[in-house]
Design a protein around this motif. Sequence first.
Motif, PDB file in Angstrom:
ATOM      1  N   ALA A  49       2.893  -7.784   9.432  1.00  0.00           N
ATOM      2  CA  ALA A  49       2.010  -8.485   8.505  1.00  0.00           C
ATOM      3  C   ALA A  49       0.572  -8.038   8.689  1.00  0.00           C
ATOM      4  CB  ALA A  49       2.125  -9.991   8.692  1.00  0.00           C
ATOM      5  N   GLY A  50      -0.062  -7.667   7.552  1.00  0.00           N
ATOM      6  CA  GLY A  50      -1.452  -7.248   7.600  1.00  0.00           C
ATOM      7  C   GLY A  50      -1.609  -5.767   7.854  1.00  0.00           C
ATOM      8  N   LEU A  51      -0.523  -5.059   8.166  1.00  0.00           N
ATOM      9  CA  LEU A  51      -0.611  -3.630   8.421  1.00  0.00           C
ATOM     10  C   LEU A  51       0.249  -2.889   7.425  1.00  0.00           C
ATOM     11  CD1 LEU A  51      -0.266  -3.605  12.295  1.00  0.00           C
ATOM     12  CD2 LEU A  51      -2.351  -3.669  10.959  1.00  0.00           C
ATOM     13  N   GLY A  52      -0.008  -1.591   7.315  1.00  0.00           N
ATOM     14  CA  GLY A  52       0.831  -0.780   6.459  1.00  0.00           C
ATOM     15  C   GLY A  52       0.023  -0.216   5.305  1.00  0.00           C
ATOM     16  N   GLY A  53       0.740   0.199   4.237  1.00  0.00           N
ATOM     17  CA  GLY A  53       0.055   0.727   3.073  1.00  0.00           C
ATOM     18  C   GLY A  53      -0.665   2.018   3.380  1.00  0.00           C
ATOM     19  N   ALA A  54      -1.671   2.313   2.566  1.00  0.00           N
ATOM     20  CA  ALA A  54      -2.360   3.578   2.687  1.00  0.00           C
ATOM     21  C   ALA A  54      -3.233   3.643   3.920  1.00  0.00           C
ATOM     22  CB  ALA A  54      -3.209   3.807   1.433  1.00  0.00           C
ATOM     23  N   GLY A  55      -3.740   2.512   4.349  1.00  0.00           N
ATOM     24  CA  GLY A  55      -4.578   2.498   5.545  1.00  0.00           C
ATOM     25  C   GLY A  55      -6.036   2.740   5.209  1.00  0.00           C
ATOM     26  N   MET A  56      -6.900   2.225   6.077  1.00  0.00           N
ATOM     27  CA  MET A  56      -8.335   2.366   5.857  1.00  0.00           C
ATOM     28  C   MET A  56      -9.008   2.326   7.209  1.00  0.00           C
ATOM     29  SD  MET A  56     -10.522   0.022   3.219  1.00  0.00           S
ATOM     30  CE  MET A  56     -11.849   0.716   2.262  1.00  0.00           C
ATOM     31  N   GLU A  57      -9.752   3.348   7.550  1.00  0.00           N
ATOM     32  CA  GLU A  57     -10.425   3.341   8.835  1.00  0.00           C
ATOM     33  C   GLU A  57     -11.495   2.269   8.865  1.00  0.00           C
ATOM     34  OE1 GLU A  57     -11.922   7.078   9.992  1.00  0.00           O
ATOM     35  OE2 GLU A  57      -9.949   7.993  10.227  1.00  0.00           O
ATOM     36  N   GLY A  59     -14.506   2.335   9.754  1.00  0.00           N
ATOM     37  CA  GLY A  59     -15.765   2.774   9.183  1.00  0.00           C
ATOM     38  C   GLY A  59     -15.759   2.703   7.672  1.00  0.00           C
ATOM     39  N   SER A  60     -14.620   3.073   7.047  1.00  0.00           N
ATOM     40  CA  SER A  60     -14.514   3.027   5.599  1.00  0.00           C
ATOM     41  C   SER A  60     -14.593   1.602   5.097  1.00  0.00           C
ATOM     42  CB  SER A  60     -13.192   3.665   5.154  1.00  0.00           C
ATOM     43  OG  SER A  60     -13.130   5.016   5.575  1.00  0.00           O
ATOM     44  N   ALA A  61     -13.901   0.685   5.775  1.00  0.00           N
ATOM     45  CA  ALA A  61     -13.931  -0.710   5.385  1.00  0.00           C
ATOM     46  C   ALA A  61     -15.340  -1.270   5.540  1.00  0.00           C
ATOM     47  CB  ALA A  61     -12.946  -1.517   6.231  1.00  0.00           C
ATOM     48  N   ALA A  62     -16.025  -0.846   6.597  1.00  0.00           N
ATOM     49  CA  ALA A  62     -17.388  -1.321   6.835  1.00  0.00           C
ATOM     50  C   ALA A  62     -18.309  -0.868   5.714  1.00  0.00           C
ATOM     51  CB  ALA A  62     -17.895  -0.808   8.175  1.00  0.00           C
ATOM     52  N   GLU A  63     -18.125   0.360   5.238  1.00  0.00           N
ATOM     53  CA  GLU A  63     -18.965   0.869   4.163  1.00  0.00           C
ATOM     54  C   GLU A  63     -18.658   0.170   2.847  1.00  0.00           C
ATOM     55  OE1 GLU A  63     -18.386   5.051   4.126  1.00  0.00           O
ATOM     56  OE2 GLU A  63     -19.319   5.365   6.064  1.00  0.00           O
ATOM     57  N   ALA A  64     -17.375  -0.157   2.631  1.00  0.00           N
ATOM     58  CA  ALA A  64     -16.980  -0.815   1.392  1.00  0.00           C
ATOM     59  C   ALA A  64     -17.484  -2.251   1.335  1.00  0.00           C
ATOM     60  CB  ALA A  64     -15.455  -0.793   1.249  1.00  0.00           C
ATOM     61  N   LEU A  65     -17.584  -2.901   2.512  1.00  0.00           N
ATOM     62  CA  LEU A  65     -18.010  -4.296   2.580  1.00  0.00           C
ATOM     63  C   LEU A  65     -19.135  -4.446   3.595  1.00  0.00           C
ATOM     64  CD1 LEU A  65     -14.438  -5.880   2.650  1.00  0.00           C
ATOM     65  CD2 LEU A  65     -15.969  -5.770   0.682  1.00  0.00           C
ATOM     66  N   PRO A  66     -20.280  -3.832   3.351  1.00  0.00           N
ATOM     67  CA  PRO A  66     -21.368  -3.838   4.334  1.00  0.00           C
ATOM     68  C   PRO A  66     -21.876  -5.228   4.667  1.00  0.00           C
ATOM     69  CG  PRO A  66     -22.154  -3.087   2.199  1.00  0.00           C
ATOM     70  CD  PRO A  66     -20.664  -3.122   2.117  1.00  0.00           C
ATOM     71  N   GLY A  67     -21.752  -6.183   3.740  1.00  0.00           N
ATOM     72  CA  GLY A  67     -22.241  -7.528   3.998  1.00  0.00           C
ATOM     73  C   GLY A  67     -21.428  -8.290   5.007  1.00  0.00           C
ATOM     74  N   ASN A  68     -20.322  -7.701   5.459  1.00  0.00           N
ATOM     75  CA  ASN A  68     -19.463  -8.405   6.407  1.00  0.00           C
ATOM     76  C   ASN A  68     -19.703  -7.972   7.842  1.00  0.00           C
ATOM     77  OD1 ASN A  68     -17.454 -10.376   6.846  1.00  0.00           O
ATOM     78  ND2 ASN A  68     -15.913  -8.791   7.146  1.00  0.00           N
ATOM     79  N   LEU A  69     -20.712  -7.153   8.081  1.00  0.00           N
ATOM     80  CA  LEU A  69     -20.955  -6.675   9.437  1.00  0.00           C
ATOM     81  C   LEU A  69     -22.087  -7.417  10.129  1.00  0.00           C
ATOM     82  CD1 LEU A  69     -20.534  -2.821   9.078  1.00  0.00           C
ATOM     83  CD2 LEU A  69     -18.949  -4.472  10.050  1.00  0.00           C
ATOM     84  N   ALA A 196      -9.551   1.248  -2.163  1.00  0.00           N
ATOM     85  CA  ALA A 196      -8.351   1.983  -2.558  1.00  0.00           C
ATOM     86  C   ALA A 196      -7.270   1.844  -1.499  1.00  0.00           C
ATOM     87  CB  ALA A 196      -8.691   3.454  -2.777  1.00  0.00           C
ATOM     88  N   GLY A 197      -6.049   1.541  -1.932  1.00  0.00           N
ATOM     89  CA  GLY A 197      -4.925   1.430  -1.009  1.00  0.00           C
ATOM     90  C   GLY A 197      -4.547   0.003  -0.671  1.00  0.00           C
ATOM     91  N   LEU A 198      -5.350  -0.973  -1.056  1.00  0.00           N
ATOM     92  CA  LEU A 198      -5.030  -2.365  -0.774  1.00  0.00           C
ATOM     93  C   LEU A 198      -3.867  -2.825  -1.642  1.00  0.00           C
ATOM     94  CD1 LEU A 198      -5.663  -5.185   0.445  1.00  0.00           C
ATOM     95  CD2 LEU A 198      -7.255  -5.503  -1.455  1.00  0.00           C
ATOM     96  N   SER A 199      -2.875  -3.443  -1.032  1.00  0.00           N
ATOM     97  CA  SER A 199      -1.734  -3.995  -1.754  1.00  0.00           C
ATOM     98  C   SER A 199      -1.495  -5.430  -1.295  1.00  0.00           C
ATOM     99  CB  SER A 199      -0.465  -3.170  -1.491  1.00  0.00           C
ATOM    100  OG  SER A 199      -0.624  -1.839  -1.919  1.00  0.00           O
ATOM    101  N   PHE A 200      -0.831  -6.203  -2.130  1.00  0.00           N
ATOM    102  CA  PHE A 200      -0.517  -7.583  -1.794  1.00  0.00           C
ATOM    103  C   PHE A 200       0.962  -7.720  -1.494  1.00  0.00           C
ATOM    104  CE2 PHE A 200      -4.488  -7.859  -4.045  1.00  0.00           C
ATOM    105  CZ  PHE A 200      -5.179  -8.860  -3.372  1.00  0.00           C
ATOM    106  N   SER A 201       1.285  -8.406  -0.403  1.00  0.00           N
ATOM    107  CA  SER A 201       2.662  -8.513   0.066  1.00  0.00           C
ATOM    108  C   SER A 201       3.431  -9.668  -0.549  1.00  0.00           C
ATOM    109  CB  SER A 201       2.668  -8.697   1.590  1.00  0.00           C
ATOM    110  OG  SER A 201       2.126  -9.968   1.933  1.00  0.00           O
TER     111      SER A 201
END
Length: 244
Positions: A49-57, A59-69, A196-201
């Motif tokens: 649960a919570g893992l799998g799919g295309a994956g996102m490093e 650093g990439s997630a941090a750049e996509a959601l900078p307000g969460n750091l 990109a790569g986010l999916s819902f289970s």
Amino acid sequence: MAKQEIRTRPDGTRYPITPKKGGGAKLFVGAVALVTVVGSGTAVGSGVAGLGGAGMEAGSAAEALPGNLSGEVADSLPGRSLKTRTSEGRKSAQRGRKSETFGRFKLKQLDQAVKHEAQCLAASTDRVREYLARHRCTSLDRGLYAVGDGHGDAAAISLVRVRFPKKSDATGCEKVEKIQGSGDVKPLGSAALGLAGLSFSGHHYRSRIDRRTLVIAEVETITGHLDAGTLDALADVSVWFPGA
């Protein structure tokens, strides 16, 4: 103490990567065997649960959601149980107060994307699509919201509203949608938020009938860790947001 890894963004700025317990700085976005707020509960991928799919490093997630750091998020219900937070969050959601709703869980909204469409077939699959071919919807609204705690833990909420000419049509669609493997009204594409790569289970899914409208909410982890109870609670309250 392990040496902290430093990475460089394309614009030349640098940021630290802090490994999670259990090893590795790589975090995965996406499917497990999302609000969506929408979905049928159909398994999209495989894995833990919570893992799998295309994956996102990380650093990439941090750049996509900078307000969460960075930045503290006020806890509007300090010391309260998840049950109380869910109850109060539902009241806030029914009033259409998204910031207040997410604040009940010590989260803040980081980003959002919404889309209004006149028909549903192109956004549906399998038996759900077959149902919609016989019972045409009058409109489709899809929203995708990213929320986080300001410390790297974030989730995506998919919210879908399918309107029909009659309440019985909405109720019938919900019955088909809830069956595992029956298909889906697909969430708004994650690329709308740069994820990109986010999916819902379908593991954190809620639906309800609002007069002639089927409302579906689904939640999935984007990065970091939010426990299953909180993900379920976010789906429970988000499904009560009013339509536009």
